[in-house]
Motif scaffolding. Structure first.
Motif, short mmCIF file in Angstrom:
data_model
loop_
_atom_site.label_atom_id
_atom_site.label_comp_id
_atom_site.label_asym_id
_atom_site.label_seq_id
_atom_site.Cartn_x
_atom_site.Cartn_y
_atom_site.Cartn_z
N ARG A 55 0.84 -1.19 0.00
CA ARG A 55 0.00 0.00 0.00
C ARG A 55 0.88 1.25 0.00
NH1 ARG A 55 -3.38 -1.65 3.71
NH2 ARG A 55 -2.22 -0.76 5.46
N GLU A 56 1.91 1.25 0.85
CA GLU A 56 2.79 2.42 0.94
C GLU A 56 3.52 2.68 -0.38
OE1 GLU A 56 3.32 4.52 4.00
OE2 GLU A 56 1.35 3.56 3.94
N PHE A 57 3.84 1.60 -1.09
CA PHE A 57 4.64 1.74 -2.32
C PHE A 57 3.80 1.61 -3.58
CE2 PHE A 57 7.59 1.73 0.88
CZ PHE A 57 8.11 0.52 1.29
N ASN A 58 2.50 1.81 -3.45
CA ASN A 58 1.58 1.79 -4.60
C ASN A 58 1.63 0.48 -5.38
OD1 ASN A 58 0.64 4.47 -4.18
ND2 ASN A 58 2.57 5.22 -4.99
N LEU A 59 1.73 -0.62 -4.66
CA LEU A 59 1.71 -1.93 -5.31
C LEU A 59 0.52 -2.77 -4.83
CD1 LEU A 59 5.52 -2.79 -5.10
CD2 LEU A 59 4.22 -2.45 -7.21
N ALA A 60 -0.49 -2.11 -4.22
CA ALA A 60 -1.61 -2.87 -3.65
C ALA A 60 -2.78 -2.98 -4.61
CB ALA A 60 -2.07 -2.21 -2.35
N GLY A 61 -2.76 -2.19 -5.68
CA GLY A 61 -3.93 -2.15 -6.58
C GLY A 61 -4.45 -0.73 -6.63
N LYS A 62 -4.92 -0.31 -7.83
CA LYS A 62 -5.24 1.10 -8.03
C LYS A 62 -6.59 1.53 -7.46
CE LYS A 62 -2.21 2.06 -11.87
NZ LYS A 62 -2.11 1.88 -13.31
N THR A 63 -7.52 0.59 -7.35
CA THR A 63 -8.84 0.92 -6.81
C THR A 63 -9.11 0.00 -5.62
OG1 THR A 63 -9.96 -0.74 -8.17
CG2 THR A 63 -9.69 1.47 -9.13
N SER A 64 -10.15 0.32 -4.87
CA SER A 64 -10.51 -0.52 -3.73
C SER A 64 -10.84 -1.94 -4.19
CB SER A 64 -11.71 0.10 -3.00
OG SER A 64 -12.05 -0.67 -1.87
N TRP A 65 -11.52 -2.05 -5.33
CA TRP A 65 -11.88 -3.37 -5.85
C TRP A 65 -10.61 -4.14 -6.26
CZ3 TRP A 65 -15.89 -6.46 -5.47
CH2 TRP A 65 -15.94 -7.59 -6.30
N ASP A 66 -9.70 -3.45 -6.96
CA ASP A 66 -8.44 -4.10 -7.36
C ASP A 66 -7.67 -4.56 -6.13
OD1 ASP A 66 -7.37 -2.26 -10.38
OD2 ASP A 66 -8.87 -3.83 -10.04
N GLN A 67 -7.67 -3.75 -5.09
CA GLN A 67 -6.97 -4.13 -3.85
C GLN A 67 -7.58 -5.41 -3.28
OE1 GLN A 67 -6.70 -0.80 -1.08
NE2 GLN A 67 -6.03 0.54 -2.73
N ALA A 68 -8.91 -5.50 -3.34
CA ALA A 68 -9.59 -6.70 -2.84
C ALA A 68 -9.25 -7.91 -3.70
CB ALA A 68 -11.10 -6.48 -2.79
N ARG A 69 -9.19 -7.71 -5.01
CA ARG A 69 -8.83 -8.82 -5.90
C ARG A 69 -7.39 -9.28 -5.62
NH1 ARG A 69 -12.50 -11.53 -9.37
NH2 ARG A 69 -10.88 -11.67 -10.96
N ALA A 70 -6.50 -8.33 -5.40
CA ALA A 70 -5.11 -8.70 -5.07
C ALA A 70 -5.09 -9.50 -3.76
CB ALA A 70 -4.24 -7.45 -4.96
N ASP A 71 -5.86 -9.03 -2.77
CA ASP A 71 -5.96 -9.74 -1.48
C ASP A 71 -6.43 -11.17 -1.71
OD1 ASP A 71 -7.25 -7.03 0.65
OD2 ASP A 71 -5.22 -7.53 0.00
N MET A 72 -7.40 -11.33 -2.58
CA MET A 72 -7.99 -12.63 -2.88
C MET A 72 -6.92 -13.58 -3.43
SD MET A 72 -11.03 -13.27 -5.65
CE MET A 72 -10.05 -13.41 -7.15
#
Lengths: 207, 206
Positions: free
Chosen positions: A76-93
């Motif tokens: 998250r700090e280095f902008n590698l978590a996903g660009k949107t909240s949904w993308d972040q959730a998909r990455a988490d998945m």
């Protein structure tokens, strides 16, 4: 820039994803590797660990534990978590799915009975893993045909996660033989300049 | 407001954390429940990894129970006030996953003697060790009479409160020696939206 210390053993293990995130982002950190045979762990470090375990992260003196919580914070700090909240959730998945796979590996890796270990390993590589990888291949395909990234249109920690799983699964192309999109993705991520540089330079450890 | 559908079995299980998040946020959703003996059914094809639960948001699908819970918590502002606090909530939720993993050794053991021994070990060693760390973390957050992260309710507090329901399946009174966690669980369960959900949710064995 905050001061980062990552505390773990001298192996890839549960810290390697965090190390890959630091290197992919080009962020310097102190890669602390404790030798438990010399008493460096537990030593004075265990008292600092929020749950008494490694890995944990120290940021300007504050501690964060749990492998994925640390990796996600860094992503998250280095902008590698996903660009949107949904993308972040998909990455988490995806990360959770890799973790499920890793858990299966650790089960037979730590099995002491050699015969049972061989049986578990056989079942894993012939049944369990292909099933998981099959799902991943489909999901990758759903992302614009699968020749780009796992999530969205840029590298995320999910991509680093599967590139890391490659090493856990033996470091060969074999598990991905029938899954060309994933094989391609892993190759692309591992060829990312900063990732490739780290893979070549990192301490060589069995796991 | 997006349309939410949460698909799982008719148990609390791995979906209950998300249901609590919906309840606290006051956000409507379809709480779709499938009976075990009807699984697998046509919903399996929708599951990204062939498993439940999954969350459908305006037709898009998300799998993995914690990824789902975290997404909802983030959307409804229950993940903490800054990136570091988000990390702390993740850390606490993951600790409960570790506890659940250890519990599973006991849960899935079929040999009665081994099962009893695993249960004993979990209840007297493993669980107290984990809860001890959590009690300490809570105490370090301003004395422990508030929330486990920051100064407002997060999905980490809901994870603590929810754990009481599933830990009691294997361990009587798991929080007896942990007064701060006990206090937190009570406060969370008495939060109006949580109390209302607990009172009206389907009564299932687990």
């Amino acid at each position: 820039m905050p001061n980062y210390q990552l505390v773990y053993y001298n192996r890839r293990g549960r810290a390697e994803l965090c190390r890959l995130i630091f290197h992919a982002a080009g962020v310097p950190f102190e890669d602390i590797r404790l030798d438990y045979t010399k008493g460096e762990w537990p030593g004075e470090w265990k008292a600092k660990a929020p749950f008494g375990q490694v890995p944990f992260l120290i940021v300007d003196g504050k501690m964060l534990a749990q492998t994925k919580a640390v990796a996600r914070y860094l992503a998250r700090e280095f902008n590698l978590a996903g660009k949107t909240s949904w993308d972040q959730a998909r990455a988490d998945m995806f990360i959770d799915e890799f973790d499920d796979i890793s858990t299966e590996v650790y089960k037979f890796a730590s099995e002491k009975d050699e015969a049972k270990k061989a049986e578990m390993s056989e079942k894993f590589y012939n049944e369990t893993l292909p099933r998981h990888i099959g799902y991943l291949e489909n999901l990758l395909k759903e992302n614009n045909g699968g020749n780009g990234y796992l999530v969205g249109d840029s590298l995320t920690w999910a991509g680093l996660g599967i590139a890391n799983a490659y090493d856990l699964l033996g470091g060969t192309d074999a598990p991905f033989e029938n899954f060309p999109l994933l094989a391609g993705l892993i190759k692309r991520v591992r060829a990312h300049p900063k990732v490739a540089e780290w893979i070549n330079a990192r301490p060589q450890t069995p796991f | 407001m997006p349309t939410y559908k949460l698909v799982y079995f008719n148990v609390r299980g791995l979906a209950e954390h998300s249901r609590l998040i919906f309840a606290v946020a006051g956000v409507p959703y379809e709480d779709f429940r499938i009976e075990r003996d009807q699984w697998p059914n046509e919903y399996k094809e929708q599951c990204p990894f062939g498993q439940l639960p999954f969350l459908e948001v305006d037709g898009k699908v998300l799998a993995q129970s914690k990824a789902i819970a975290r997404y909802l918590a983030r959307e409804f502002k229950l993940t903490g006030k800054c990136s570091w606090e988000q990390g702390l909530t993740d850390m606490i939720v993951d600790e409960f996953s570790d506890i659940l993993s250890e519990m599973r050794f006991y849960w899935y053991e079929s040999d009665p003697e081994k099962k009893a021994a695993l249960n004993e070990k979990f209840n007297t060693e493993t669980l107290p060790k984990h809860l001890g760390y959590l009690e300490n973390i809570l105490k370090q957050n301003g004395g422990g009479e508030g929330f486990i992260v920051g100064d407002s309710l997060t999905w980490a507090d809901l994870a603590v409160a929810n754990s009481n329901d599933w830990l009691r399946l294997v361990c009587p009174n798991p929080f007896d020696n942990f007064p701060l966690l006990t206090g937190l669980i009570k406060r969370v369960r008495e939060t109006p939206q949580v109390a209302e959900w607990i009172a009206k949710r389907p009564d299932t064995p687990r």
